[in-house]
Each structure stands twice: as structure tokens, then as C-alpha cells.
Enzyme design. Structure first.
Site, PDB file in Angstrom:
ATOM      1  N   HIS A  95     -13.376   1.386   8.928  1.00 17.64           N
ATOM      2  CA  HIS A  95     -12.481   0.340   8.386  1.00 17.64           C
ATOM      3  C   HIS A  95     -12.891  -0.056   6.955  1.00 17.64           C
ATOM      4  CE1 HIS A  95      -9.561  -3.037   9.739  1.00 17.64           C
ATOM      5  NE2 HIS A  95      -9.431  -2.791   8.452  1.00 17.64           N
ATOM      6  N   ILE A 140       0.841  -1.207   0.000  1.00 19.63           N
ATOM      7  CA  ILE A 140       0.000   0.000   0.000  1.00 19.63           C
ATOM      8  C   ILE A 140       0.874   1.255   0.000  1.00 19.63           C
ATOM      9  CG2 ILE A 140      -1.748   1.301   1.275  1.00 19.63           C
ATOM     10  CD1 ILE A 140      -2.738  -1.447   2.369  1.00 19.63           C
ATOM     11  N   GLU A 147     -12.987  -1.881  17.471  1.00 18.95           N
ATOM     12  CA  GLU A 147     -13.943  -1.614  16.400  1.00 18.95           C
ATOM     13  C   GLU A 147     -15.246  -2.339  16.702  1.00 18.95           C
ATOM     14  OE1 GLU A 147     -12.054  -2.470  12.644  1.00 18.95           O
ATOM     15  OE2 GLU A 147     -10.549  -0.913  12.978  1.00 18.95           O
ATOM     16  N   ALA A 159      -4.053   1.775   8.598  1.00 22.93           N
ATOM     17  CA  ALA A 159      -3.288   0.519   8.746  1.00 22.93           C
ATOM     18  C   ALA A 159      -3.938  -0.376   9.795  1.00 22.93           C
ATOM     19  CB  ALA A 159      -1.838   0.833   9.089  1.00 22.93           C
ATOM     20  N   GLY A 167     -10.098  -0.741   2.365  1.00 19.49           N
ATOM     21  CA  GLY A 167      -9.985  -1.706   1.269  1.00 19.49           C
ATOM     22  C   GLY A 167     -11.331  -2.127   0.717  1.00 19.49           C
TER      23      GLY A 167
HETATM   24  P1  NAI Z   1       2.869  -4.970   3.469  1.00 21.76           P
HETATM   25  O1  NAI Z   1       3.285  -6.128   4.295  1.00 21.76           O
HETATM   26  O2  NAI Z   1       2.960  -5.070   1.999  1.00 21.76           O
HETATM   27  O3  NAI Z   1       3.728  -3.680   3.922  1.00 21.76           O
HETATM   28  C1  NAI Z   1       4.009  -3.369   5.249  1.00 21.76           C
HETATM   29  C2  NAI Z   1       5.366  -2.671   5.273  1.00 21.76           C
HETATM   30  O4  NAI Z   1       5.615  -2.217   6.596  1.00 21.76           O
HETATM   31  C3  NAI Z   1       6.529  -3.595   4.906  1.00 21.76           C
HETATM   32  O5  NAI Z   1       7.302  -2.996   3.893  1.00 21.76           O
HETATM   33  C4  NAI Z   1       7.297  -3.740   6.212  1.00 21.76           C
HETATM   34  O6  NAI Z   1       8.685  -3.918   6.022  1.00 21.76           O
HETATM   35  C5  NAI Z   1       6.992  -2.420   6.894  1.00 21.76           C
HETATM   36  N1  NAI Z   1       7.180  -2.451   8.338  1.00 21.76           N
HETATM   37  C6  NAI Z   1       6.921  -3.448   9.207  1.00 21.76           C
HETATM   38  N2  NAI Z   1       7.219  -3.067  10.467  1.00 21.76           N
HETATM   39  C7  NAI Z   1       7.680  -1.787  10.390  1.00 21.76           C
HETATM   40  C8  NAI Z   1       8.142  -0.865  11.345  1.00 21.76           C
HETATM   41  N3  NAI Z   1       8.204  -1.176  12.639  1.00 21.76           N
HETATM   42  N4  NAI Z   1       8.528   0.352  10.898  1.00 21.76           N
HETATM   43  C9  NAI Z   1       8.485   0.670   9.577  1.00 21.76           C
HETATM   44  N5  NAI Z   1       8.059  -0.182   8.630  1.00 21.76           N
HETATM   45  C10 NAI Z   1       7.655  -1.394   9.023  1.00 21.76           C
HETATM   46  O7  NAI Z   1       1.400  -4.605   3.929  1.00 21.76           O
HETATM   47  P2  NAI Z   1       0.291  -3.800   3.115  1.00 21.76           P
HETATM   48  O8  NAI Z   1      -0.480  -4.747   2.275  1.00 21.76           O
HETATM   49  O9  NAI Z   1       0.918  -2.623   2.485  1.00 21.76           O
HETATM   50  O10 NAI Z   1      -0.676  -3.348   4.326  1.00 21.76           O
HETATM   51  C11 NAI Z   1      -0.254  -2.364   5.253  1.00 21.76           C
HETATM   52  C12 NAI Z   1      -1.261  -2.238   6.384  1.00 21.76           C
HETATM   53  O11 NAI Z   1      -2.537  -1.855   5.869  1.00 21.76           O
HETATM   54  C13 NAI Z   1      -1.507  -3.506   7.186  1.00 21.76           C
HETATM   55  O12 NAI Z   1      -1.529  -3.184   8.553  1.00 21.76           O
HETATM   56  C14 NAI Z   1      -2.881  -3.948   6.794  1.00 21.76           C
HETATM   57  O13 NAI Z   1      -3.544  -4.615   7.857  1.00 21.76           O
HETATM   58  C15 NAI Z   1      -3.559  -2.607   6.515  1.00 21.76           C
HETATM   59  N6  NAI Z   1      -4.712  -2.715   5.622  1.00 21.76           N
HETATM   60  C16 NAI Z   1      -5.828  -1.967   5.947  1.00 21.76           C
HETATM   61  C17 NAI Z   1      -6.943  -2.020   5.147  1.00 21.76           C
HETATM   62  C18 NAI Z   1      -8.132  -1.189   5.470  1.00 21.76           C
HETATM   63  O14 NAI Z   1      -9.243  -1.530   5.063  1.00 21.76           O
HETATM   64  N7  NAI Z   1      -7.967  -0.092   6.163  1.00 21.76           N
HETATM   65  C19 NAI Z   1      -7.007  -2.908   3.971  1.00 21.76           C
HETATM   66  C20 NAI Z   1      -5.756  -3.563   3.675  1.00 21.76           C
HETATM   67  C21 NAI Z   1      -4.668  -3.482   4.501  1.00 21.76           C
END
Ligand code: NAI
Length: 411
Positions: free
Chosen positions: A292, A162, A269, A239, A295
Site C-alpha cells: 500500500h 488518479i 492489510e 485503488a 501514494g
Molecule cells: P477520485 O474520487 O478522484 O476518482 C474516483 C473515480 O471513480 C471517480 O471519477 C468516480 O466517478 C469513479 N467511480 C466511482 N464508482 C465507480 C464505479 N462503480 N465504476 C466506475 N467508476 C466509478 O479518486 P482518486 O483520488 O482518483 O482515487 C482513486 C482510488 O485510489 C481510491 O480508491 C483511493 O482510495 C485510492 N488511492 C490509493 C492510494 C494508494 O496508496 N494505493 C493512494 C491514493 C488513493
């Protein structure tokens, strides 16, 4: 089309929780016509009854598949979670039963990135505040405090799927992008990595969080971090609810130290539409609160339907486990002129020798073999020359091998 040891018209597919019709279409296009769709999420004996003769199960987040439920599903050979998370399934128990579980981790990435970008624009223009006033009949036509995003700095925390999408979109409308990630990530476009969260907070006009929920990210943005943000900066969290201290954020917004916030995820939530959301951010100006839905778009639902249906069909038709969350990954080539035996077994010594014993005792020529194991389970795929319509006899011999969990063949 490859034939399967259980013919496609006898493979019973059950899809619960009103999965997108595109999934039914994709399965049906692939020759799987024995599909039952269920509106809600069955539980207890109703769920067990459904699973008694189901081969392929598709669920969303509300159908809970525990080890007990799996024990009542003797024919089940793969599960598709038509969503992002897989917590609703006991994936280890599924693995021990030889059932790969698939999901769609990236199908809603774009939806979240678009929402974050839209909110950044809205907050810099102070639209939430102006909209609330206009709803109340108040005409606050002023440019004061309203800004273009062009030329402003966006700080992205977590440059994964994302975060990196948002980076591209934000640059396209003229923002300067900084990002912080604990892993070394390829910078897209002109985005610039920064070494520390503090540096990012000090430089960004807008901070957007895209990290997972881990011990390191819990309350990652608290009072101290908010104090490091630029005066008037905005914060976006789509997130996880655990990463921001909302009390500290509310205080900074009330004091006018921050210019606005958009929050899509909360520490607690509501479980359903009956329960009420409670957050210290309610009633604050220039704050967007959403339930929420980062997505949640029809496009994401369609993409999830297509992606998971494709993984289920690929596994059923070809044996590939690519994308399974709980299973060793075996990527298999398209089958040509061979019969493919799929054998899932407990990872105990001697199984491979016995599989090869069964094949060689029948004078079969092994064209290719693929094997992956983890601590518990092994998955061995053997392609033998020729189309063996009498594969059943061999399958029975393979099933008799000690340690066998399940087997299938494709010809
Ligand atoms: P992803 O796994 O592709 O990316 C997460 C990134 O965060 C990775 O590059 C990782 O190295 C980095 N990371 C991990 N710990 C870290 C830290 N302590 N400091 C800095 N960077 C760190 O995940 P994606 O798909 O991009 O999703 C990101 C977030 O979005 C997740 O928490 C997911 O649950 C949330 N999400 C929320 C949705 C919504 O409806 N609001 C829908 C889809 C995802």
C-alpha cells in the site's frame, strides 16, 4: 497582517505523528511559532492532556480523535489531517463543536499514477520474473513474451484524479487509453470513454483500477470479469483491496490466462510491520506485490504538509473553510479595512437576527456578510467597517447568543 482575537503567538499548534517538517515551516512562516511536534500518536489521557490547551491540531492517520477526545479540547478550533483519509476523526462531532477538519485529498495523486505506469511497463517486459531469477543467479536473457507498451491499450476504471493523471502519462509513452467511469468525465488528450466495464475488459491489454470502495465496486473484478479480459492482459490495483477477488486473480495467473498483475492494496492489510501479509498471489510469477505504497513518496508527504498547513493557516487567518470535509464551505475574500466576526452556531431560528442586533446596537456598518448552513450548524461571517481593536466586547455579546458554538474575530 491581519490580527486575530487570540494572537498568533498564543495560538498553540500541536502536530503529532512526525508530520513533514515543511508543515512546521509553513505554519511558522505564517507567524505561528507556538508549535509542539510529537513523534508518535498520543492516546488516552496523554492525548487529552495535549489537547486541553491546543487551538490547532495536526495529525496523520493514527491519532484517533473521538467525540470524547474532542470534549476534552475546549480551545481546539480546527484540525488538519496530514493524509488523505479522515476516518480517524469523528468529523460530525467535530462539526457540532464548530471545528472544521481539513485533509489533502490530491497531494499523492501523481505518485499513484506514476507507480501504475511504471508497473505497466515492468509487467509487459516480464521484469518481476526476470529479476527474481537474476537474484537467484539465473540468466534468462530472452525477448519472448516481453513487449513495449507503445501502441498497447490501457483500460482505466475510474477516471477521477488518479485515473485521469495516468491517462495523460500513458498517452505520453504511446499507449491508447480507454476509460470507464459511472460519471460523465471530460476525456483528456485522446482518451476514449467506453460505455461498459465489459467493453473495456474485452479491449484492454492492461486494466488499471482507480475507483473508490463503494458497494458497487466491491469485488468488481471477480472470476467473470477476469474471464472477459484479453488473454495475456495485465491487471493493476492500487485503488482499494475490496475491489478485486484475489483468489480468482491467482487462478487466472496460475493458468496463464492473465500475463501479470501488480497489487498494492489488499482485503486484509497488516496493521504494522510485525504482522505478515497473506495473499494467494504470493510466489506467482510476473506479479508485483507492494505494501500500500502507491501514494507514499517523499514528494507526496511534502505536498500533503504544504497543502494542509495552508488550509489551517487560511482558516485561522481569514475564516475560509474551503476544503473542509465536515463543514459548510465559506470562501472569503482577503480582508481589507474591516473587522471580521466569525460566528459558528447551532442551526436554530433567530440567531442571525441576534447577530445583526449586536452589530447594529453598536452602530457598526456591515460591509459584507456570508452565511452557510447545513442541517446542524450555521457559519456566519460579518465584515464590519473599521479595525475594531475593542472587538472583545462585541465578541462577548455574540457568544452570549443562544445557540452559539464558538466565535472569533480578525482585525
Ligand atoms: P477520485 O474520487 O478522484 O476518482 C474516483 C473515480 O471513480 C471517480 O471519477 C468516480 O466517478 C469513479 N467511480 C466511482 N464508482 C465507480 C464505479 N462503480 N465504476 C466506475 N467508476 C466509478 O479518486 P482518486 O483520488 O482518483 O482515487 C482513486 C482510488 O485510489 C481510491 O480508491 C483511493 O482510495 C485510492 N488511492 C490509493 C492510494 C494508494 O496508496 N494505493 C493512494 C491514493 C488513493
Amino acid at each position: 497582517m491581519t490580527r486575530l482575537s487570540v494572537p498568533r503567538d498564543r495560538i498553540r499548534v500541536v502536530l503529532t505523528e512526525s508530520i513533514h517538517p515543511g508543515a512546521v515551516q509553513a505554519l511558522s512562516d505564517a507567524g505561528y511559532h507556538n508549535i509542539e511536534t510529537i513523534k508518535g500518536a498520543p492516546t488516552g489521557s496523554a492525548l487529552r492532556k495535549v489537547l486541553a490547551d491546543t487551538h490547532i491540531l495536526g495529525i496523520r492517520s493514527q491519532t484517533k480523535i473521538s467525540a470524547d477526545v474532542l470534549a476534552a479540547a475546549p480551545r481546539l478550533f480546527c484540525i488538519g489531517c496530514f493524509c488523505i483519509g479522515t476516518n480517524q476523526v469523528d468529523v460530525d462531532a467535530a462539526k457540532r463543536q464548530g471545528i472544521p477538519v481539513f485533509n489533502a485529498p490530491y497531494s499523492n495523486t501523481r505518485s499513484v499514477a506514476e507507480l501504475a505506469l511504471g508497473e505497466i511497463v515492468m509487467l509487459f517486459r516480464r521484469i518481476p520474473e526476470k529479476s527474481t531469477l537474476a537474484h537467484a543467479g539465473i540468466w534468462r536473457k530472452t525477448a519472448r513474451g516481453a513487449h513495449e507498451v507503445r501502441g498497447r491499450t490501457l483500460g482505466i476504471v475510474g477516471y477521477g484524479h488518479i485515473g485521469s493523471q495516468l491517462s495523460v502519462l500513458a498517452e505520453a509513452i504511446g499507449m491508447r487509453v480507454l476509460y470507464f467511469d459511472i460519471v460523465d468525465k471530460l476525456a483528456l488528450g485522446n482518451a476514449v470513454p467506453v460505455r461498459s466495464l465489459n467493453k473495456l475488459l474485452a479491449e484492454a491489454d492492461a486494466v488499471s483500477l482507480h475507483i473508490p470502495d463503494t458497494p458497487a465496486t466491491r469485488k468488481m473484478i471477480g472470476a467473470a470479469e477476469i474471464a472477459r479480459m484479453r488473454p495475456g492482459a495485465i491487471l493493476i490495483n492500487a485503488a482499494r483491496g475490496s475491489v478485486v477477488d484475489l483468489e480468482a486473480l491467482a487462478e487466472a495467473l496460475r493458468d496463464g490466462r492473465l500475463g501479470g498483475a501488480a497489487i498494492d492494496v489488499f482485503p486484509q492489510e497488516p496493521a504494522d510491520g510485525e504482522e505478515r501479509l497473506q495473499t494467494p498471489l504470493q510466489g506467482l510469477t510476473n506479479v508485483i506485490l507492494t505494501p500500500h505504497v502507491g501514494g507514499s513518496t517523499e514528494e507526496a508527504q511534502a505536498a500533503i504538509g504544504a497543502a494542509v498547513a495552508d488550509k489551517l493557516v487560511t482558516y485561522s487567518d481569514n475564516g475560509s473553510t474551503v476544503g473542509a470535509v465536515n463543514f459548510v464551505e465559506v470562501a472569503l475574500p482577503v480582508q481589507q479595512g474591516v473587522t471580521r466576526f466569525l460566528h459558528i452556531h447551532r442551526n436554530v431560528p433567530g440567531v442571525l437576527m441576534r447577530i445583526n442586533g449586536v452589530l447594529s446596537s453598536r452602530n457598526l456598518n456591515i460591509a459584507a456578510q456570508y452565511l452557510r448552513t447545513d442541517a446542524d450548524v450555521g457559519y456566519m461571517v460579518s465584515d464590519v467597517d473599521g479595525q475594531l481593536a475593542e472587538g472583545q466586547g462585541i465578541r462577548r455579546a455574540l457568544e452570549a447568543i443562544d445557540g452559539t458554538i464558538r466565535s472569533r474575530f480578525l482585525y
